[in-house]
Enzyme design. Structure first.
Site, PDB file in Angstrom:
ATOM      1  N   GLY A 121     -18.735 -46.296  30.120  1.00 25.11           N
ATOM      2  CA  GLY A 121     -19.446 -46.493  28.869  1.00 25.11           C
ATOM      3  C   GLY A 121     -18.623 -47.300  27.890  1.00 25.11           C
ATOM      4  N   GLY A 154     -18.362 -48.072  23.365  1.00 20.57           N
ATOM      5  CA  GLY A 154     -18.810 -47.741  22.022  1.00 20.57           C
ATOM      6  C   GLY A 154     -18.027 -48.522  20.996  1.00 20.57           C
ATOM      7  CB  THR A 155     -17.989 -48.325  17.308  1.00 19.73           C
ATOM      8  OG1 THR A 155     -19.404 -48.390  17.238  1.00 19.73           O
ATOM      9  CG2 THR A 155     -17.395 -49.122  16.167  1.00 19.73           C
ATOM     10  CG  PHE A 156     -14.746 -45.327  21.065  1.00 19.99           C
ATOM     11  CD1 PHE A 156     -14.094 -45.458  22.274  1.00 19.99           C
ATOM     12  CD2 PHE A 156     -16.059 -44.864  21.075  1.00 19.99           C
ATOM     13  CE1 PHE A 156     -14.720 -45.142  23.472  1.00 19.99           C
ATOM     14  CE2 PHE A 156     -16.691 -44.542  22.256  1.00 19.99           C
ATOM     15  CZ  PHE A 156     -16.023 -44.694  23.455  1.00 19.99           C
ATOM     16  CB  VAL A 180     -15.320 -44.108  28.548  1.00 16.45           C
ATOM     17  CG1 VAL A 180     -14.920 -42.963  29.469  1.00 16.45           C
ATOM     18  CG2 VAL A 180     -15.252 -43.667  27.096  1.00 16.45           C
ATOM     19  CG  ASP A 188     -20.831 -38.954  15.438  1.00 15.37           C
ATOM     20  OD1 ASP A 188     -22.013 -39.042  15.024  1.00 15.37           O
ATOM     21  OD2 ASP A 188     -20.309 -39.811  16.157  1.00 15.37           O
TER      22      ASP A 188
END
Length: 434
Positions: A101, A103-105, A108, A219
């Site tokens: 995956g 994401g903004t961070f 993974v 969150d």
């Protein structure tokens, strides 16, 4: 696997911040890269003047480089993401198997631990300061949670962490799909109410555990709740409109196990830290956050209420990206906002109200589409009755407590766990989840 982050992380220092390990020789860049070889191999290529920077290192992989070593140094992509190739090593200890995956961070990756031969999930954070700081907060939170969550049943377990080429890497146990991914791959078919009850009980137990430790997740959403197992079975979907099974519409997937764990603690906040920024992904954001009234533990419980409705219906309750429309949706489903909260709204939220008395809706709507999106929402009671065949009364009462506008009157996690929705004995077994 999208994640909405706060714009800034005001935590200047952490208690017992983990110490960075010393940089090893395999982390150092080569003196000069060899000539370009135009072959697209790596994920996250960056092109400069028509040349792919990643491809410049391709010869290293076919010239006898031992498989246990890390790849030669490569620059990150333009957004600070780590550039990798499937099958190469992430340090000599981990081999990259797949991308799980993004994401903004950051990303993974599923990796093989070459020492234990176990598959793990490694979160590789972008090489940008605010995301590195958030990752250090997450590591601190994860270590605290692991220390108190003895059986590791509530939150994802951290196995290791390291700083690799300016990327904070966090090694986790490998879990199954998120509840959102399970819904999405299941054509957004809702879960049976008995499964919702089991998932809700575990979710509230995890939230209560965090709150007892004076931690606020901030969150909570289906993307951040993972099934422990990926296994599922296909069963007849008696609510499907079509009687034909040619396209699979009369069947749905049901998890083999209902066990779940919380993930993503990058925006988790200690109770004693400042709470001056916007938190939560939009669809699950509490009214006190939108109105600028300050927030605390109750914002997590509002998110839990939104999640339970989504699991029952298959769709997010408040599908909006704008504050006024969001507040209008809340009033449509739950009734008018309390006058004392309207009067206390900060200067940024005052514009959403007429003379400080009532919501400026529909006059303030930005479009007819926005008005229609609000108008089509049913009241909470009607919404639940559309999707729940039994236990509807108890669930409605629970949701009214979780989605109470006033955070001081909202149910606490441990109070919610004692609600009749969870405590009544319906003498139903897991086979009824279908």
């Amino acid at each position: 696997m999208e994640t909405q982050w706060a714009a800034e992380f005001p935590h200047a220092a952490l208690e017992k911040r983990p110490r960075k390990r010393p940089r090893m020789t395999w982390d150092m860049p080569p003196p000069l890269p060899p000539p370009k070889v135009p072959r697209p191999l790596y994920c996250g290529h960056e092109y400069v003047n028509g040349y792919c920077i990643s491809d410049a290192f391709f010869p290293y992989y076919h010239s006898g480089l031992p498989r246990h070593l890390s790849p030669p140094w490569r620059p990150d992509d333009k957004d600070g993401h780590y550039v990798f190739a499937i099958g190469e090593n992430l340090t000599p200890k981990y081999r990259i198997l797949s991308k799980m995956g993004e994401g903004t961070f950051g990303q993974v990756l599923e990796c093989l631990d070459l020492e234990t031969r176990e598959s793990v999930a490694i979160k590789i954070v972008r090489s940008i300061l605010k995301y590195r700081e958030a990752a250090m907060i997450e590591i601190d939170v994860l270590q605290r949670l692991a220390k108190h969550d003895v059986d590791g049943s509530r939150c994802v377990q951290i196995r290791n962490w390291f700083d690799y080429r300016n990327h904070i890497c966090i090694v986790f146990e490998k879990l199954g799909p998120s509840l959102y991914d399970f819904l999405r791959k299941n054509s957004y078919r809702s879960f049976h109410i008995d499964l919702v009850r089991d998932l809700g009980r575990q979710l509230l137990d995890s939230v209560a555990f965090m709150h007892d430790m004076r931690l606020i997740h901030t969150d909570l959403k289906p993307e951040n709740i993972l099934l422990v197992s990926s296994d599922y079975v296909r069963v007849p979907d008696y609510k499907a409109l079509s009687l034909s099974s040619k396209d699979g519409t009369s069947f749905k997937n049901v998890p083999n196990s209902s066990a779940i764990k919380l993930i993503d603690f990058g925006s988790t906040t200690f109770e004693h830290h400042d709470h001056n920024y916007v938190v939560s992904t939009r669809h699950y954001r509490a009214p006190e956050v939108i109105l600028g009234l300050g927030w605390n533990f109750p914002c997590d419980l509002w998110s839990v209420g939104c999640i339970l409705i989504e699991l029952c219906s298959g769709e997010a309750l408040f599908q909006t990206h704008e504050n006024l429309e969001h507040l209008a949706m809340m009033e449509r489903v739950l009734g008018p906002l309390p006058s004392h909260m309207i009067r206390s709204a900060d200067r940024h939220a005052e514009k959403y109200f007429k003379r400080g008395l009532r919501l400026d809706w529909p006059q303030g709507a930005t479009s007819r589409e926005s008005m229609r999106a609000v108008g089509k929402l049913p009241r909470l009671q009607n919404l639940i009755m559309q999707h729940v065949d039994h236990s509807a009364g108890d669930l409605i009462d629970l949701l009214q407590g979780l989605l109470c506008y006033d955070p001081s009157k909202r149910l606490k996690a441990r109070e919610a766990l004692c609600h009749p929705f969870f405590t009544r004995d319906f003498r139903r077994c897991l086979c009824l989840f279908i």
